[in-house]
Design an enzyme around this catalytic site. Structure first.
Site: not given
Ligand code: NAD
Length: 333
Positions: A157-158, A177, A206-207, A233-235, A259, A264, A296
């Site tokens: 999604k992001i 991906d 990615c997560p 901005t992920s983890r 982020d 953190e 974050h």
């Molecule tokens: P999502 O589940 O919609 O998308 C994650 C994508 O990563 C999927 O398409 C999945 O196939 C892909 N993926 C999984 N393993 C992978 C790998 N080994 N290599 C490449 N791609 C891989 O999740 P999302 O809603 O887009 O969120 C993504 C991340 O953003 C979350 O995991 C979270 O850690 C982070 N996040 C951060 C904030 C913030 O405030 N900074 C807020 C929300 C989420």
């Protein structure tokens, strides 16, 4: 139906957004705590049916056992990630875990582009300089993103929202991906090595999993183009910070926007302006002029807060009515 939920780690903006919609959920009661969920605070849940926790709550085996002893049947995560939960232990104690899988992917993606632009165009420096009556432009030269290559890792999604933003900037968008997103017909999927080698901007979406832990480390940084802009901005643990620091010192990066970062946990969402930070890693990252760190805050927009509140309370309502949404399930008892 009465369901009593204890909210951990709540800030003013959480309280405001949940209280604004609570009257729509008849029979639901919320108690807000500022302290976060951990083995030492889990007992406060006594007398409640559910707890609501957040990204940095410690929901390991010890916490879960105490919550189960206090009669908790449901953990409501008011976020997407759940890497801080011991899922095996939750199953063992018949605790259901529901989450908010997506609230405003654009909020996080817009922040990612904000960080990329800020480090690229030195907006953080320009702001301070002008405040000090220093109108010199020396040291503020950036690079155009237009017609450059954006490499997006993770196109859920992001990541998909970030792909669309980068396309809007006139960038060529490549991505990696494990599963290709069929909605992104303008994106060219490539293997990771190609993404590292070709991208002028790399953004991580990615997560955090065993597989992605320290995805960015010495060996992958070496594969990147010189002068790349890196945004996370992920983890935090997607990047091995020590290796990132080495890369920054060797002038690999034009800019780095974070982020999220390793270690953190003690800082995030807290005002620590009078503290001396115990970890040198954060301080070292902040010492580089081409690094911007935010705390974050990618998710923090009015639209996202309202969506988080609504889905969290819908999850509690649906759980009580035995019709939980598959997409919101982390684990069902
Ligand atoms: P999502 O589940 O919609 O998308 C994650 C994508 O990563 C999927 O398409 C999945 O196939 C892909 N993926 C999984 N393993 C992978 C790998 N080994 N290599 C490449 N791609 C891989 O999740 P999302 O809603 O887009 O969120 C993504 C991340 O953003 C979350 O995991 C979270 O850690 C982070 N996040 C951060 C904030 C913030 O405030 N900074 C807020 C929300 C989420």
């Amino acid at each position: 139906m009465i369901i009593k939920i204890l909210f951990y780690d709540t800030k003013k903006y959480d309280k405001e957004s949940f209280e604004a919609i609570l009257p729509e959920y008849k029979g639901m009661e919320i108690e807000f705590l500022e302290t976060d969920l951990s083995p030492s605070t889990a007992r406060f849940a006594n007398g409640c049916d559910a707890v609501c926790a957040f990204v940095n709550s410690d929901i390991g085996a010890k916490t879960i056992k105490i919550l189960a002893d206090e009669g908790i049947r449901l953990i409501l995560m008011r976020c997407a990630g759940f890497n801080n939960i011991d899922l095996e232990e939750a199953k063992k104690h018949s605790i259901t875990i529901l989450r908010v899988p997506g609230y405003s992917p654009e909020a996080v993606a817009e922040h990612a582009m904000g960080l990329a632009l800020a480090v690229n165009r030195h907006i953080h420096k320009g702001y301070i300089k002008v405040r000090e009556n220093n109108f010199s432009l020396v040291g503020l030269t950036g690079i155009n993103f237009y017609q450059k290559i954006a490499g997006i890792i993770g196109t859920g999604k992001i990541g998909a929202a970030m792909c669309r933003i980068c396309r809007g900037f006139g960038m060529e968008v490549i991505a990696y991906d494990k599963y290709q997103n069929p909605d992104l017909d303008f994106v060219r999927y490539v293997d990771l090595d190609t993404l590292f080698a070709k991208s002028d901007l790399i953004s991580l979406h990615c997560p955090l999993t065993k597989e992605t832990h320290h995805l960015i480390q010495e060996s992958t940084i070496e594969k990147m183009k010189d002068n790349v802009v890196l945004v996370n901005t992920s983890r935090g643990a997607l990047i091995k910070t020590e290796d990132l620091i080495k890369g920054i010192r060797s002038m690999k990066f034009f800019g780095v926007g974070l982020d999220v970062y390793e270690e953190e946990t003690d800082n995030v969402f807290e005002n620590r302006e009078d503290d001396i930070l115990e970890h040198s890693v954060t301080a070292r990252l902040l010492s580089f002029p081409n690094v911007i760190v935010t705390s974050h805050q990618g998710f923090l927009t009015e639209e996202a807060l309202e969506a988080i509140s609504r889905t969290t309370l819908d999850n509690a309502f649906d759980y009580e009515n035995k019709k939980i949404k598959e997409s919101n399930v982390v684990s069902v008892a």
